[in-house]
Design a protein around this motif. Structure first.
Motif, short mmCIF file in Angstrom:
data_model
loop_
_atom_site.label_atom_id
_atom_site.label_comp_id
_atom_site.label_asym_id
_atom_site.label_seq_id
_atom_site.Cartn_x
_atom_site.Cartn_y
_atom_site.Cartn_z
N ASN A 36 0.82 -1.21 0.00
CA ASN A 36 0.00 0.00 0.00
C ASN A 36 0.86 1.27 0.00
O ASN A 36 0.53 2.25 0.65
CB ASN A 36 -0.96 0.00 1.18
CG ASN A 36 -2.07 1.02 1.01
OD1 ASN A 36 -2.60 1.19 -0.07
ND2 ASN A 36 -2.42 1.70 2.08
N ALA A 37 1.96 1.25 -0.75
CA ALA A 37 2.87 2.39 -0.77
C ALA A 37 2.22 3.59 -1.44
O ALA A 37 1.57 3.47 -2.47
CB ALA A 37 4.16 2.02 -1.49
N GLN A 38 2.44 4.76 -0.84
CA GLN A 38 1.92 6.02 -1.36
C GLN A 38 3.03 7.06 -1.28
O GLN A 38 3.97 6.90 -0.54
CB GLN A 38 0.72 6.46 -0.53
CG GLN A 38 -0.41 5.46 -0.53
CD GLN A 38 -1.50 5.85 0.43
OE1 GLN A 38 -2.09 6.90 0.27
NE2 GLN A 38 -1.76 5.03 1.43
N HIS A 110 -0.99 3.66 -3.91
CA HIS A 110 -1.52 2.47 -3.24
C HIS A 110 -0.95 1.20 -3.85
O HIS A 110 -1.67 0.23 -4.10
CB HIS A 110 -3.05 2.45 -3.28
CG HIS A 110 -3.67 3.62 -2.60
ND1 HIS A 110 -3.79 3.69 -1.24
CD2 HIS A 110 -4.16 4.78 -3.08
CE1 HIS A 110 -4.36 4.84 -0.91
NE2 HIS A 110 -4.58 5.53 -2.01
N PHE A 111 0.37 1.18 -4.09
CA PHE A 111 1.02 0.06 -4.76
C PHE A 111 1.38 -1.04 -3.77
O PHE A 111 1.97 -0.79 -2.72
CB PHE A 111 2.29 0.51 -5.48
CG PHE A 111 2.98 -0.60 -6.20
CD1 PHE A 111 2.51 -1.03 -7.42
CD2 PHE A 111 4.09 -1.23 -5.66
CE1 PHE A 111 3.14 -2.07 -8.09
CE2 PHE A 111 4.72 -2.26 -6.32
CZ PHE A 111 4.25 -2.68 -7.55
N THR A 112 1.03 -2.27 -4.13
CA THR A 112 1.45 -3.45 -3.40
C THR A 112 2.12 -4.37 -4.40
O THR A 112 1.55 -4.68 -5.45
CB THR A 112 0.25 -4.17 -2.75
OG1 THR A 112 -0.35 -3.28 -1.80
CG2 THR A 112 0.67 -5.44 -2.05
N GLY A 113 3.34 -4.78 -4.10
CA GLY A 113 4.09 -5.65 -4.99
C GLY A 113 5.58 -5.51 -4.76
O GLY A 113 6.03 -5.07 -3.71
N ARG A 114 6.35 -5.86 -5.80
CA ARG A 114 7.80 -5.86 -5.71
C ARG A 114 8.37 -5.07 -6.88
O ARG A 114 7.90 -5.19 -8.01
CB ARG A 114 8.31 -7.29 -5.77
CG ARG A 114 9.78 -7.47 -5.70
CD ARG A 114 10.10 -8.98 -5.75
NE ARG A 114 11.51 -9.20 -5.83
CZ ARG A 114 12.19 -9.31 -6.96
NH1 ARG A 114 11.57 -9.21 -8.11
NH2 ARG A 114 13.48 -9.52 -6.95
#
Length: 122
Positions: A36-38, A110-114
């Motif tokens: 959930n990066a913002q 709202h990024f989730t991943g690598r």
């Protein structure tokens, strides 16, 4: 006392998750896992002006959200850009060979991943 500490840890984790997300790693140094990066991150690459252009390569594995990668030249003009959404993506951004400081900006939504990106030295 243990219950109070446990509640505080849960509140802290929830606050991190909903405000800026959780980031494990450093994007230009090692593979980074994001939840959930913002917000945004910016990295600089100093070029001496030889005949080799600036090149950033890597991979992105998105589960949700998106990342927008932008490579800007020393004058501030965007010379490369790419979006990473759900799925597996190869990243390949290339600039010019003008001397100066190139900036790679990653904008998280709202990024989730690598994500794993590297400055390629030819």
């Amino acid at each position: 006392m243990r219950i109070v500490i446990a509640i505080l840890l849960v509140v802290l984790a929830a606050t991190l998750y909903f405000t800026g997300g959780i980031r494990l790693g450093m994007v230009t140094v090692m593979p980074t896992w994001l939840v959930n990066a913002q917000g945004a991150s910016e990295y600089s690459y100093r070029m001496a002006g030889d005949s080799v252009p600036v090149q950033v390569k890597g991979t992105c594995n998105g589960k949700s959200g998106r990342i927008v990668l932008r490579l800007r030249d020393p004058a501030g003009n965007q010379v490369g850009g790419q979006e990473c959404v759900r799925g597996d993506w190869a990243i390949n951004l290339q600039g010019h060979n003008d001397p100066g400081s190139y900036r790679l900006t990653l904008e998280y939504d709202h990024f989730t991943g690598r994500v794993d990106v590297r400055h390629v030295q030819n």
